[in-house]
Design a protein around this motif. Structure first.
Motif, PDB file in Angstrom:
ATOM      1  N   ASN A  86      40.044  27.633  47.536  1.00 25.56           N
ATOM      2  CA  ASN A  86      39.317  28.063  48.738  1.00 25.56           C
ATOM      3  C   ASN A  86      40.248  27.926  49.937  1.00 25.56           C
ATOM      4  OD1 ASN A  86      37.243  28.873  50.459  1.00 25.56           O
ATOM      5  ND2 ASN A  86      36.475  26.789  50.706  1.00 25.56           N
ATOM      6  N   PRO A  87      41.276  28.776  50.008  1.00 22.82           N
ATOM      7  CA  PRO A  87      42.299  28.584  51.039  1.00 22.82           C
ATOM      8  C   PRO A  87      41.841  29.025  52.419  1.00 22.82           C
ATOM      9  CG  PRO A  87      42.745  30.569  49.806  1.00 22.82           C
ATOM     10  CD  PRO A  87      41.555  29.927  49.144  1.00 22.82           C
ATOM     11  N   GLN A  88      42.503  28.477  53.430  1.00 26.34           N
ATOM     12  CA  GLN A  88      42.365  28.975  54.786  1.00 26.34           C
ATOM     13  C   GLN A  88      43.370  30.112  54.934  1.00 26.34           C
ATOM     14  OE1 GLN A  88      43.532  26.171  57.799  1.00 26.34           O
ATOM     15  NE2 GLN A  88      42.146  27.010  59.325  1.00 26.34           N
ATOM     16  N   VAL A  89      42.904  31.278  55.394  1.00 26.92           N
ATOM     17  CA  VAL A  89      43.759  32.460  55.439  1.00 26.92           C
ATOM     18  C   VAL A  89      43.863  32.965  56.874  1.00 26.92           C
ATOM     19  CG1 VAL A  89      44.176  34.790  54.553  1.00 26.92           C
ATOM     20  CG2 VAL A  89      43.041  33.090  53.106  1.00 26.92           C
ATOM     21  N   PHE A  90      45.090  33.076  57.366  1.00 25.89           N
ATOM     22  CA  PHE A  90      45.367  33.680  58.666  1.00 25.89           C
ATOM     23  C   PHE A  90      45.894  35.095  58.436  1.00 25.89           C
ATOM     24  CE2 PHE A  90      46.038  29.152  59.043  1.00 25.89           C
ATOM     25  CZ  PHE A  90      45.406  28.820  60.225  1.00 25.89           C
ATOM     26  N   ARG A  91      45.558  35.985  59.362  1.00 25.91           N
ATOM     27  CA  ARG A  91      46.142  37.332  59.315  1.00 25.91           C
ATOM     28  C   ARG A  91      46.855  37.573  60.634  1.00 25.91           C
ATOM     29  NH1 ARG A  91      43.467  43.156  57.574  1.00 25.91           N
ATOM     30  NH2 ARG A  91      45.308  44.394  58.071  1.00 25.91           N
ATOM     31  N   LEU A  92      48.111  37.989  60.554  1.00 23.28           N
ATOM     32  CA  LEU A  92      48.939  38.151  61.740  1.00 23.28           C
ATOM     33  C   LEU A  92      49.493  39.564  61.823  1.00 23.28           C
ATOM     34  CD1 LEU A  92      50.935  34.816  61.389  1.00 23.28           C
ATOM     35  CD2 LEU A  92      48.930  35.213  62.813  1.00 23.28           C
ATOM     36  N   ASP A  93      49.696  40.026  63.056  1.00 20.56           N
ATOM     37  CA  ASP A  93      50.283  41.335  63.310  1.00 20.56           C
ATOM     38  C   ASP A  93      51.525  41.126  64.164  1.00 20.56           C
ATOM     39  OD1 ASP A  93      50.997  43.873  64.014  1.00 20.56           O
ATOM     40  OD2 ASP A  93      49.072  44.443  64.894  1.00 20.56           O
ATOM     41  N   LEU A  94      52.699  41.182  63.535  1.00 21.24           N
ATOM     42  CA  LEU A  94      53.948  40.977  64.261  1.00 21.24           C
ATOM     43  C   LEU A  94      54.556  42.279  64.753  1.00 21.24           C
ATOM     44  CD1 LEU A  94      55.718  38.171  62.199  1.00 21.24           C
ATOM     45  CD2 LEU A  94      54.104  37.992  64.087  1.00 21.24           C
TER      46      LEU A  94
END
Length: 263
Positions: A195-203
């Motif tokens: 049950n991971p913590q997921v970040f989404r990034l836009d570089l």
């Protein structure tokens, strides 16, 4: 039982379509639904690292509150030689499954669950029975981050040297985003993989870069840059594979028919 050519062709086409369902983007991993609840970036200072089983600790011990360390950093040649020898006074120990490590003199000591400062204080207290004002220095040598930069065969495992390493720094250490990676689709997985913590990034934008610079990496983070796929190339490869299979089966079929009809 004789198989009709039309039936064989239909079966071949069906098999080809079934086998090519995922061929247009076969290398894409870690897909999420459109409404997936991504975690938000935070600019808070990262918590102190907690020692855990499997860590490899570099251990150094000095007496008199580490006076010898300072004494050996003087600029004369003899002190520099001694300082070089003193750097060898560092040993590595594995934190075993029972949360302990086996140290000289004091034997087994459980340090998993403590941060580095707490573990140093704990060990200094243990060694105070044998040394005058002991000074313990600990460092975790195998904290690492996994980076997929967006190209097959280019993934790297990076050791964390700086306590406050950002996502951008970790990508830079791996060589940056590959030419086939999507800078606007980067995911960071953290914590328990069940049950991971997921970040989404836009570089791909300056605003996204600012947000990514607020996310500090943690040990065992997974940084995944989604790879691009080229539709034309994938279609050509898929078509070639299907035609090759189709041709082989057709030849095999006619050979069987010829052998069967031979008197």
């Amino acid at each position: 039982m004789k198989i009709q050519p039309k039936t064989l062709i239909a079966l071949l086409l069906f098999a080809g379509l079934m086998s090519s369902c995922r061929l247009f983007d076969p290398s894409v991993m870690l897909k999420t639904k459109r409404d997936y609840p991504y975690a938000l970036a935070s600019d808070t200072i990262p918590d102190d690292y907690i020692i855990q089983p499997g860590d490899i600790l570099m251990f150094r011990l000095f007496s008199n509150q580490g006076f010898k360390i300072i004494d050996l950093t003087s600029l004369d040649d003899g002190s520099r030689v001694n300082a070089g020898l003193n750097n060898q006074n560092a040993f590595t120990y594995l934190i075993e499954a029972d949360s302990s490590l086996n140290l000289p003199i004091i034997g087994r000591a459980k340090v998993a669950g403590l941060n580095l400062k707490e573990a140093e204080t704990f060990l200094e207290d243990k060694y105070s029975n044998y040394y005058n004002d002991p000074f313990v220095m600990l460092q975790v040598n195998n904290r690492r981050v996994i980076v997929y930069p967006g190209a097959g065969g280019a993934a790297q495992v990076i050791n964390i040297q700086n306590e406050y390493t950002t996502i951008i720094e970790a990508l830079a250490l791996s060589g940056g985003i590959s030419s086939g990676g999507k800078a606007h689709k980067i995911k960071v997985l953290r914590g328990n993989l069940d049950n991971p913590q997921v970040f989404r990034l836009d570089l791909s934008t300056v605003e996204g870069m600012k947000e990514a610079n607020l996310v500090y990496v943690r040990a065992n983070d997974i940084i995944y840059v989604e790879p691009s796929y080229f539709a034309g190339k994938q279609i050509l490869q898929t078509t070639s594979s299907i035609l090759g299979l189709f041709s082989s089966l057709i030849v095999t079929y006619f050979l069987i028919v010829q052998v069967t009809n031979t008197p």
